[in-house]
Motif scaffolding. Structure first.
Motif, PDB file in Angstrom:
ATOM      1  N   THR B  87       0.874  -1.022   0.026  1.00  0.00           N
ATOM      2  CA  THR B  87      -0.084  -0.064  -0.015  1.00  0.00           C
ATOM      3  C   THR B  87       0.847   1.100   0.092  1.00  0.00           C
ATOM      4  O   THR B  87       1.781   1.278   0.657  1.00  0.00           O
ATOM      5  CB  THR B  87      -1.115  -0.027   1.202  1.00  0.00           C
TER       6      THR B  87
ATOM      7  N   ALA C 127      -5.792  -1.299  11.341  1.00  0.00           N
ATOM      8  CA  ALA C 127      -5.101  -1.819  10.187  1.00  0.00           C
ATOM      9  C   ALA C 127      -3.601  -2.107  10.527  1.00  0.00           C
ATOM     10  O   ALA C 127      -3.427  -2.062  11.723  1.00  0.00           O
ATOM     11  CB  ALA C 127      -5.334  -0.940   9.120  1.00  0.00           C
ATOM     12  N   ASP C 128      -2.832  -2.445   9.428  1.00  0.00           N
ATOM     13  CA  ASP C 128      -1.543  -2.473   9.571  1.00  0.00           C
ATOM     14  C   ASP C 128      -1.006  -1.127   9.836  1.00  0.00           C
ATOM     15  O   ASP C 128      -0.567  -0.544   8.977  1.00  0.00           O
ATOM     16  CB  ASP C 128      -0.872  -3.266   8.315  1.00  0.00           C
ATOM     17  N   TYR C 131       2.412  -0.521   7.819  1.00  0.00           N
ATOM     18  CA  TYR C 131       2.534  -0.527   6.245  1.00  0.00           C
ATOM     19  C   TYR C 131       1.191  -0.316   5.492  1.00  0.00           C
ATOM     20  O   TYR C 131       0.968  -0.195   4.446  1.00  0.00           O
ATOM     21  CB  TYR C 131       2.962  -2.109   5.866  1.00  0.00           C
ATOM     22  N   GLU C 132       0.229   0.213   6.364  1.00  0.00           N
ATOM     23  CA  GLU C 132      -1.106   0.777   5.708  1.00  0.00           C
ATOM     24  C   GLU C 132      -1.238   2.010   6.554  1.00  0.00           C
ATOM     25  O   GLU C 132      -1.178   3.172   5.769  1.00  0.00           O
ATOM     26  CB  GLU C 132      -2.375  -0.164   6.120  1.00  0.00           C
ATOM     27  N   ALA C 243      -3.076  -6.837   6.426  1.00  0.00           N
ATOM     28  CA  ALA C 243      -3.478  -5.922   5.491  1.00  0.00           C
ATOM     29  C   ALA C 243      -3.872  -6.251   4.286  1.00  0.00           C
ATOM     30  O   ALA C 243      -3.816  -7.378   3.797  1.00  0.00           O
ATOM     31  CB  ALA C 243      -1.748  -5.545   4.980  1.00  0.00           C
ATOM     32  N   HIS C 245      -3.591  -5.412   1.165  1.00  0.00           N
ATOM     33  CA  HIS C 245      -2.847  -5.676   0.165  1.00  0.00           C
ATOM     34  C   HIS C 245      -2.233  -7.114  -0.061  1.00  0.00           C
ATOM     35  O   HIS C 245      -1.974  -7.553  -0.945  1.00  0.00           O
ATOM     36  CB  HIS C 245      -1.596  -4.474   0.192  1.00  0.00           C
ATOM     37  N   ASP C 246      -2.350  -7.899   1.165  1.00  0.00           N
ATOM     38  CA  ASP C 246      -1.851  -9.048   1.223  1.00  0.00           C
ATOM     39  C   ASP C 246      -2.904 -10.236   0.840  1.00  0.00           C
ATOM     40  O   ASP C 246      -2.696 -11.326   0.809  1.00  0.00           O
ATOM     41  CB  ASP C 246      -1.107  -9.410   2.541  1.00  0.00           C
TER      42      ASP C 246
END
Lengths: 348, 129, 383
Positions: B87, C127-128, C131-132, C243, C245-246
């Protein structure tokens, strides 16, 4: 042979036109454009500062030099807009580019001369044999007070140069510096905008030091202005470097490729270094380049470069100044500009 | 944001350092202690490809206080050419012209500030190519 | 494992409860539940709460609420699984009774969100963080990215998203405890303020205060109060990558799929056996995706289903969020999972009032945390 083995430049995509600023203050845009000989300037993105500009410029320099970043023994960033008052800019850069940790890092400040100063120190280290490569960078997100003449020129950008002894693309033949205590422009600790002494910044400051360093450099090198293909001077506006060139005996044609100020503005510590990068983008083997920076306070660093065959190999390995100057521009209105330049008081 | 927490992530944020599982080749970003694919425990460091494409995105109009002066800004889920997903913000773009499938490249930018007096926090953002 | 029953329930109205503290909100809801069940004691309690530390500066919530409820020294535990805290609190109570350790357990949930904390930042901790959230992601932003992917892949429309909010407001109008008891139109939703494209203000559940509690008990206890008991026939939970995105598929909530599969197996039921469902419509897109991932509709058909009225309370194939859902009823995050159970409990005991769903025998509650990284599902059956 000691000189530039790789170089890179970076200019943000955002722009503001002189008209847009003039409209805000009820000023005569045409008179200003004529007087300063510039039409627009670069503006950093909200997420850009001296550090990010330096990283992108240095990335280009490493791409061009094609060296292992670990072999760079020193990194100097010259700027008058280091994001931290206390904490070096270069530490972020080395960790972003895989340089170090066995590296000497320092921050330079000498108004608009900090970039050429960083280049000079990097060059000296390599010349002394202390290290294989050294990186010198000039970058700024320049400040100019709202409504001040500087607001039309103070812009953002920078250039990075890796000095070395092998596969040199532009050999440094001579250098000369000229310095005196001249209070023409300054910014006190804790002040947001710099102050300047108006017309005192001209003859007693800019011209005295540029011409002083330039003449000494010509004498030292036993070269005449006509021997040079290109010349570049610090560009606080469009007019000053033209006049400095005239006083030293250079023609408009010799200044043409480095004179990027009309569209870039004054990138302070990044000004003459980025002009040099623009020249290298178009230079041919054998070209001689004359460069004199200027930093208020005041001083000038002069360099004589001789371009080598290597330039042909490295030119196209990274983005060129002209393409960054001409392409992908995003124009801002004055409101957006004040937001980008953190001129709006916000609740933190 | 406190310094130790930020400093720990610097290799990932500045240089896209990831970990490749030596038994199955799966890349973990950020590096993991256990491979998400084969549960392997041996890794070798690798750097992510900085080019990729947008899988999905949004334009944040209302951010947390820390990001409120950046709004509006685009955030996307990006798939890099090596298959890794992450992200990131998409910067320097006309927000209205973004679309799924847009090719992007990661660049180095300031991500946030820890207030007026705290540290500056850097990392990757995407630009359209 | 022993059979477990819900024997009583109570909740505060959801909304901006300016004059009530977090402990008062919880105690009010818990007392209603205890009185509804008619029990003279509880053996232990769980309180689901996502972030009292960030919202009101209070951690260690278990003893806080036990103390003010006057039930010390019973074991009192705070349960946290972001917005699924309430559902997981219920599951902990279920497991405690099912195991035979306790006979009567209070499962509660509470959140006090309006005391001035940066709600966007507090919720984003689900959320993460590195990384987010580091990159400026918000929860509306994460669900907006799911929405855009779903629209891109299946042609789900802006109007279909809005239909979820319209339906849930229509249901919430009949719920005296709902935060928003007003009808809204599709046009109002699609013209409301943009929050994170393509999601607008009226696609989002509100910021709310509120508390909810239910009493779980063994068969022996429940036997004495047959008309008021509902059997818990499935309690399952699943996790997914933190996340978004994973996730391999950005349009499917894997934890919902996994928890649902296990829940149907545990209950011995199929999706078509379910008469009503309370699902986690934190954003309109979430209800559409969940309605697919629970097996009510084919993947990609959730938008069309709500548009055709298949999830309407009155005549739907599967009435979803008869309570008004998070959208209209409100979303005090820790209380939400319990409030879902309360809606099923009331519907399955025929106490749904104006919003009673016909032939309500089997109800499903789906509660999730983050962008779907945790999901807890319960299936309840009338007896």
């Amino acid at each position: 042979m000691v000189g530039i083995v790789g170089y890179g430049a970076y200019l943000p995509r955002y722009r503001i036109k002189a008209e847009t600023i003039a409209r805000q203050w009820g000023a005569d845009a045409e008179a200003i454009k004529r007087g300063l000989q510039l039409t627009e300037k670069t503006v950093p993105g909200q997420d850009e500062d001296t550090i990010t500009i330096s990283v992108e410029a240095a990335r280009g320099a490493i791409q061009r030099a094609q060296i292992d970043p670990q072999e760079i023994g020193a990194v100097y960033i010259g700027s008058e807009s280091h994001p931290y008052a206390v904490k070096p800019s270069g530490t972020v850069l080395i960790d972003a580019l895989g340089i170090g940790p066995h590296v000497h890092v320092a921050t330079n400040e000498f108004a608009c001369k900090a970039g050429s100063e960083a280049m000079y120190v990097a060059y000296s280290h390599v010349k002394s044999g202390e290290m294989k490569y050294a990186l010198g960078i000039g970058a700024d997100t320049s400040q100019g007070a709202p409504g001040d003449a500087l607001e039309y020129s103070a812009s953002a950008g920078g250039a990075a140069f890796i000095m070395g002894t092998e596969r040199v693309a532009a050999e440094i033949l001579f250098t000369h510096s000229y310095t005196s205590d001249t209070p023409d422009f300054w910014r006190r600790e804790g002040e947001f905008y710099p102050r300047h002494a108006g017309r005192f910044t001209g003859d007693p400051a800019y011209f005295k030091h540029i011409v002083g360093a330039g003449q000494a450099l010509l004498e030292k090198s036993k070269l005449a202005p006509k021997d040079f293909t290109h010349a570049v001077f610090h560009m606080p506006n469009g007019k000053f470097p033209q006049e400095a060139g005239r006083r030293l005996g250079f023609t408009k044609q010799q200044l043409e490729f480095g004179w990027i100020v009309p569209l870039m503005g004054n990138t302070y510590s990044g000004s003459s270094p980025t002009g040099l990068a623009a020249i290298l983008d178009v230079a041919n083997p054998g070209d001689l380049i004359f460069m004199v920076s200027f930093g208020s306070g005041a001083g000038s660093d002069g360099f004589v470069y001789r371009v080598t065959e290597e330039i042909k190999a490295i030119k196209d390995r990274a983005p060129k100044v002209r393409s960054m100057l001409d392409n992908g521009k995003i124009y801002l209105d004055y409101g957006q500009y004040t937001k980008h330049r953190h001129k709006i008081k916000l609740n933190e | 944001m406190i310094s130790p927490r930020y400093a720990r992530e610097i290799p990932q944020r500045y240089q896209l350092v990831a970990a490749r599982c030596t038994s199955c080749g799966t890349i973990g970003f950020p590096p993991r202690r256990v491979c998400k694919h084969c549960r392997g425990r041996q890794f070798e460091p690798t750097k992510l490809d900085s080019d990729g494409k947008i899988l999905t995105f949004t334009i944040i109009r209302v951010g947390a206080d820390r990001f409120s002066k950046q709004t509006p800004y685009a955030v996307a889920v990006i798939e890099l050419n090596d298959g890794t997903r992450l992200t990131a913000q998409v910067t320097d773009c006309e927000l209205e012209s973004l679309e799924i499938g847009q090719k992007v490249r990661l660049v180095f930018r300031k991500i946030q500030e820890d207030g007026k007096a705290g540290i500056l926090c850097y990392g990757y953002k995407a630009i359209c190519v | 494992m022993r059979d477990v029953y819900v024997i009583g329930a109570g909740m505060t109205p959801f909304g901006e409860l300016w004059n009530k503290s977090i402990r008062e909100i919880f105690v009010d809801a818990a007392m209603l539940a205890i009185e509804d069940a008619g029990v003279d004691h509880i053996d232990s309690l769980y309180v689901g709460s996502m972030s009292p530390g960030l919202f009101v500066g209070q951690e260690h919530l278990g003893p806080v609420v036990a103390d003010f409820l006057g039930v010390t020294p019973v074991p009192a535990t705070r349960v946290e699984s972001a917005c699924a805290s309430g559902g997981v609190s219920f599951r902990q109570a279920f497991l405690e009774v099912a195991s035979g350790v306790s006979e009567i357990v209070l499962a509660g949930g509470v959140e006090k969100m309006t005391d001035g904390a940066d709600v966007t930042e507090a919720l984003a901790t689900a959320a993460d963080q590195e990384y987010e959230v580091y990159h400026g992601v918000t929860f509306p932003g994460l669900y907006a990215m799911i929405a855009r992917a779903h629209m891109h892949q299946f042609g789900t429309t802006r109007q279909q998203l809005a239909e979820v909010a319209v339906k849930n407001h229509r249901n919430g109008m009949k719920n005296p405890n709902a935060q928003f008891r007003s009808e809204i139109t599709n046009e109002q939703v699609v013209k409301s303020t943009m929050v994170a494209d393509p999601l607008r203000l009226l696609d989002c559940s509100p910021v709310s205060d509120g508390g909810a509690g239910v009493i779980l008990a063994s068969a022996d206890v429940a036997k004495k109060m047959k008309s008021r008991a509902v059997k818990v026939i499935a309690s399952t939970q699943a996790s997914d990558t933190i996340a978004l995105h994973d996730r391999t598929d950005l349009t499917t909530l894997g934890a919902v799929v996994r928890a649902a599969e296990k829940a149907y197996a545990m209950a011995g039921k199929k999706p078509s056996d379910v008469n009503l469902a309370e699902v986690h419509d934190c954003f309109t897109i979430a209800e559409i995706v969940i309605s697919e991932d629970l097996g009510f509709f084919e993947k990609g058909k959730g938008g069309e289903a709500v548009e055709k009225g298949l999830t309407a309370r009155e005549c739907g194939k599967i009435p979803i969020n008869s309570s008004g859902g998070l959208k209209s009823k409100g979303h005090p995050v820790g209380a939400t999972g319990i409030a879902q159970i309360i809606e099923l409990y009331e519907q399955l005991t025929g106490r749904g009032g104006e919003r009673q769903v016909k032939k309500a025998n089997i109800g499903l509650a789906q509660n999730m945390g983050g962008s779907g990284a945790s999901c807890v599902i319960h299936i309840l059956e009338a007896i």
